[in-house]
Design a protein around this motif. Sequence first.
Motif, mmCIF file in Angstrom:
data_model
loop_
_atom_site.group_PDB
_atom_site.id
_atom_site.type_symbol
_atom_site.label_atom_id
_atom_site.label_comp_id
_atom_site.label_asym_id
_atom_site.label_seq_id
_atom_site.Cartn_x
_atom_site.Cartn_y
_atom_site.Cartn_z
ATOM 1 N N THR A 139 31.219 -35.053 16.338
ATOM 2 C CA THR A 139 31.615 -34.439 17.608
ATOM 3 C C THR A 139 31.027 -35.271 18.743
ATOM 4 O OG1 THR A 139 29.691 -32.976 17.808
ATOM 5 C CG2 THR A 139 31.566 -32.154 16.519
ATOM 6 N N GLY A 140 31.761 -35.342 19.858
ATOM 7 C CA GLY A 140 31.318 -36.237 20.923
ATOM 8 C C GLY A 140 31.405 -37.687 20.498
ATOM 9 N N GLY A 141 32.342 -37.985 19.614
ATOM 10 C CA GLY A 141 32.435 -39.303 19.004
ATOM 11 C C GLY A 141 32.867 -40.412 19.951
ATOM 12 N N ALA A 142 33.346 -40.057 21.140
ATOM 13 C CA ALA A 142 33.715 -41.080 22.128
ATOM 14 C C ALA A 142 32.594 -41.335 23.121
ATOM 15 C CB ALA A 142 34.983 -40.666 22.873
ATOM 16 N N VAL A 184 36.202 -41.071 8.996
ATOM 17 C CA VAL A 184 35.537 -40.504 10.167
ATOM 18 C C VAL A 184 36.535 -39.764 11.040
ATOM 19 C CG1 VAL A 184 34.279 -41.035 12.301
ATOM 20 C CG2 VAL A 184 33.715 -42.261 10.182
ATOM 21 N N VAL A 185 36.201 -38.512 11.352
ATOM 22 C CA VAL A 185 36.963 -37.708 12.305
ATOM 23 C C VAL A 185 36.136 -37.617 13.589
ATOM 24 C CG1 VAL A 185 38.025 -35.476 12.792
ATOM 25 C CG2 VAL A 185 37.997 -36.359 10.446
ATOM 26 N N CYS A 186 36.757 -37.904 14.708
ATOM 27 C CA CYS A 186 36.091 -37.826 16.013
ATOM 28 C C CYS A 186 36.692 -36.678 16.800
ATOM 29 C CB CYS A 186 36.280 -39.136 16.764
ATOM 30 S SG CYS A 186 35.902 -39.064 18.531
ATOM 31 N N LEU A 187 35.849 -35.755 17.253
ATOM 32 C CA LEU A 187 36.269 -34.664 18.140
ATOM 33 C C LEU A 187 35.647 -34.908 19.505
ATOM 34 C CD1 LEU A 187 37.562 -31.833 18.670
ATOM 35 C CD2 LEU A 187 35.371 -30.844 17.936
ATOM 36 N N ASP A 188 36.493 -34.989 20.533
ATOM 37 C CA ASP A 188 35.971 -35.244 21.875
ATOM 38 C C ASP A 188 36.965 -34.719 22.909
ATOM 39 O OD1 ASP A 188 34.773 -36.585 24.276
ATOM 40 O OD2 ASP A 188 33.624 -37.655 22.737
ATOM 41 N N GLU A 204 39.002 -22.585 17.817
ATOM 42 C CA GLU A 204 40.114 -23.092 17.001
ATOM 43 C C GLU A 204 40.100 -24.622 16.939
ATOM 44 O OE1 GLU A 204 41.752 -21.135 14.986
ATOM 45 O OE2 GLU A 204 40.419 -19.632 15.864
ATOM 46 N N HIS A 205 39.714 -25.266 18.030
ATOM 47 C CA HIS A 205 39.573 -26.723 17.996
ATOM 48 C C HIS A 205 38.493 -27.120 16.983
ATOM 49 C CE1 HIS A 205 41.211 -27.325 22.394
ATOM 50 N NE2 HIS A 205 42.105 -26.809 21.567
ATOM 51 N N CYS A 206 37.405 -26.375 16.971
ATOM 52 C CA CYS A 206 36.314 -26.647 16.034
ATOM 53 C C CYS A 206 36.779 -26.453 14.589
ATOM 54 C CB CYS A 206 35.115 -25.755 16.323
ATOM 55 S SG CYS A 206 34.378 -25.995 17.952
ATOM 56 N N ARG A 207 37.520 -25.391 14.352
ATOM 57 C CA ARG A 207 38.019 -25.132 12.989
ATOM 58 C C ARG A 207 38.961 -26.246 12.523
ATOM 59 N NH1 ARG A 207 36.356 -20.270 11.257
ATOM 60 N NH2 ARG A 207 36.162 -18.506 12.704
ATOM 61 N N ALA A 208 39.820 -26.700 13.416
ATOM 62 C CA ALA A 208 40.739 -27.784 13.062
ATOM 63 C C ALA A 208 39.968 -29.067 12.734
ATOM 64 C CB ALA A 208 41.716 -28.038 14.208
ATOM 65 N N ALA A 209 38.896 -29.305 13.476
ATOM 66 C CA ALA A 209 38.133 -30.543 13.295
ATOM 67 C C ALA A 209 37.349 -30.560 11.990
ATOM 68 C CB ALA A 209 37.193 -30.749 14.472
ATOM 69 N N VAL A 210 36.851 -29.410 11.539
ATOM 70 C CA VAL A 210 36.010 -29.389 10.328
ATOM 71 C C VAL A 210 36.819 -29.261 9.045
ATOM 72 C CG1 VAL A 210 33.998 -28.433 11.510
ATOM 73 C CG2 VAL A 210 35.631 -26.880 10.439
ATOM 74 N N ALA A 211 38.122 -29.075 9.132
ATOM 75 C CA ALA A 211 38.949 -28.906 7.928
ATOM 76 C C ALA A 211 38.827 -30.125 7.016
ATOM 77 C CB ALA A 211 40.406 -28.686 8.321
ATOM 78 N N GLY A 212 38.386 -29.911 5.801
ATOM 79 C CA GLY A 212 38.268 -30.989 4.831
ATOM 80 C C GLY A 212 37.097 -31.920 5.039
ATOM 81 N N LEU A 268 28.798 -24.358 14.515
ATOM 82 C CA LEU A 268 28.085 -23.809 13.364
ATOM 83 C C LEU A 268 28.963 -22.840 12.580
ATOM 84 C CD1 LEU A 268 24.410 -23.013 14.502
ATOM 85 C CD2 LEU A 268 25.117 -24.526 12.638
ATOM 86 N N VAL A 269 29.652 -21.947 13.283
ATOM 87 C CA VAL A 269 30.522 -20.972 12.626
ATOM 88 C C VAL A 269 31.652 -21.685 11.883
ATOM 89 C CG1 VAL A 269 32.213 -19.129 13.047
ATOM 90 C CG2 VAL A 269 29.978 -19.066 14.187
ATOM 91 N N ALA A 270 32.300 -22.627 12.551
ATOM 92 C CA ALA A 270 33.400 -23.359 11.928
ATOM 93 C C ALA A 270 32.910 -24.144 10.708
ATOM 94 C CB ALA A 270 34.040 -24.304 12.940
ATOM 95 N N SER A 271 31.736 -24.747 10.803
ATOM 96 C CA SER A 271 31.183 -25.522 9.693
ATOM 97 C C SER A 271 30.803 -24.614 8.524
ATOM 98 C CB SER A 271 29.956 -26.310 10.156
ATOM 99 O OG SER A 271 30.299 -27.230 11.172
ATOM 100 N N ARG A 272 30.211 -23.486 8.839
ATOM 101 C CA ARG A 272 29.877 -22.502 7.793
ATOM 102 C C ARG A 272 31.130 -22.056 7.055
ATOM 103 N NH1 ARG A 272 28.932 -16.652 9.958
ATOM 104 N NH2 ARG A 272 31.191 -16.981 10.152
#
Length: 326
Positions: free
Chosen positions: A11-14, A32-36, A66-74, A109-113
Amino acid sequence: MIGAKTTILITGGAGFIGSNLCEYFLSKAYFVVCLDNFATGHRHNIAPFLKLDHFKLIEGDIRNLEHCRAAVAGVDYVLHQAALGSVPRSINDPITTNEVNVAGFLNMLVASRDAGVKRFVYAASSSTYGDSESLPKVEDKIGKPLSPYAITKYVNELYAEIFSTTYGIETIGLRYFNVFGRRQDPNGAYAAVIPKFVMQLMEHESPIINGDGNFSRDFTYIDNVIQMNELAMLTQNKEAINTVYNTAFGDRTTLNDMVSYLKEYLSEFDAEIANVKVIHGPNRAGDIPHSLASIDKAKKLVSYAPKYSFQEGLKEAVKWYWDNLK
């Protein structure tokens, strides 16, 4: 086996630290998935990665669950760097700082859990030591926070601990000490001191030091921070998990000395820089006078061995700025 089948969300990958982490782990063949949301990060930091098959950019905001959930998928591991930094920014706008650094952190944290990630490694901060005057700073001895930013980063640690004990998610916090290096933005009202001063000196402008210049910092080169993130992500030592670590070199430099080194290294490219005068201004609200980390815990539990001293890292950073910004 670690490699292309292992997926890391940064996260904050940019941003400054995030883009360096992206670059490093891409070079190690991770996916690597970057969320920014590009509030403080820059597209040019990740532009070279966009053509790679094992890199994915998700443009989103950690304040949106929802953005967080999409980013942590897989995703196997999360390296959570997204935050609004800067003590002065938090003093000027505590609400937004809290929304991003606390609510956004909780969303991640919730999305990762819920996604069952293996481990959640997050950027904590040396600002958590607050008004504690003891040196060096040891992880289990902190003071009262001196800024809204410091409060948010301490709350992150509290949430991470609760999620570890309540939900069983593995977490590790890295208390960064004044990180600097390539890609750190020299522009803007909240630019960090080293890139800001580099830019000013290259333009033959006088840098302004807050106070008499005798405040000291444990300036930490970016490659040491990358090393610590990798160790935290991969350690199999059960004792090393669900805790926090100082992430630093373990030495301190005054602001006066820092500027002297900058002038010395930059004058190798432009002799006139040696003659640029330094101005002293008032102390800045919320500043900690001295910062020095003990890195004994990280050495013992995750075999941390920082490769770059302040001066070694500064030489590398100065060359990068000269090559890329002049």
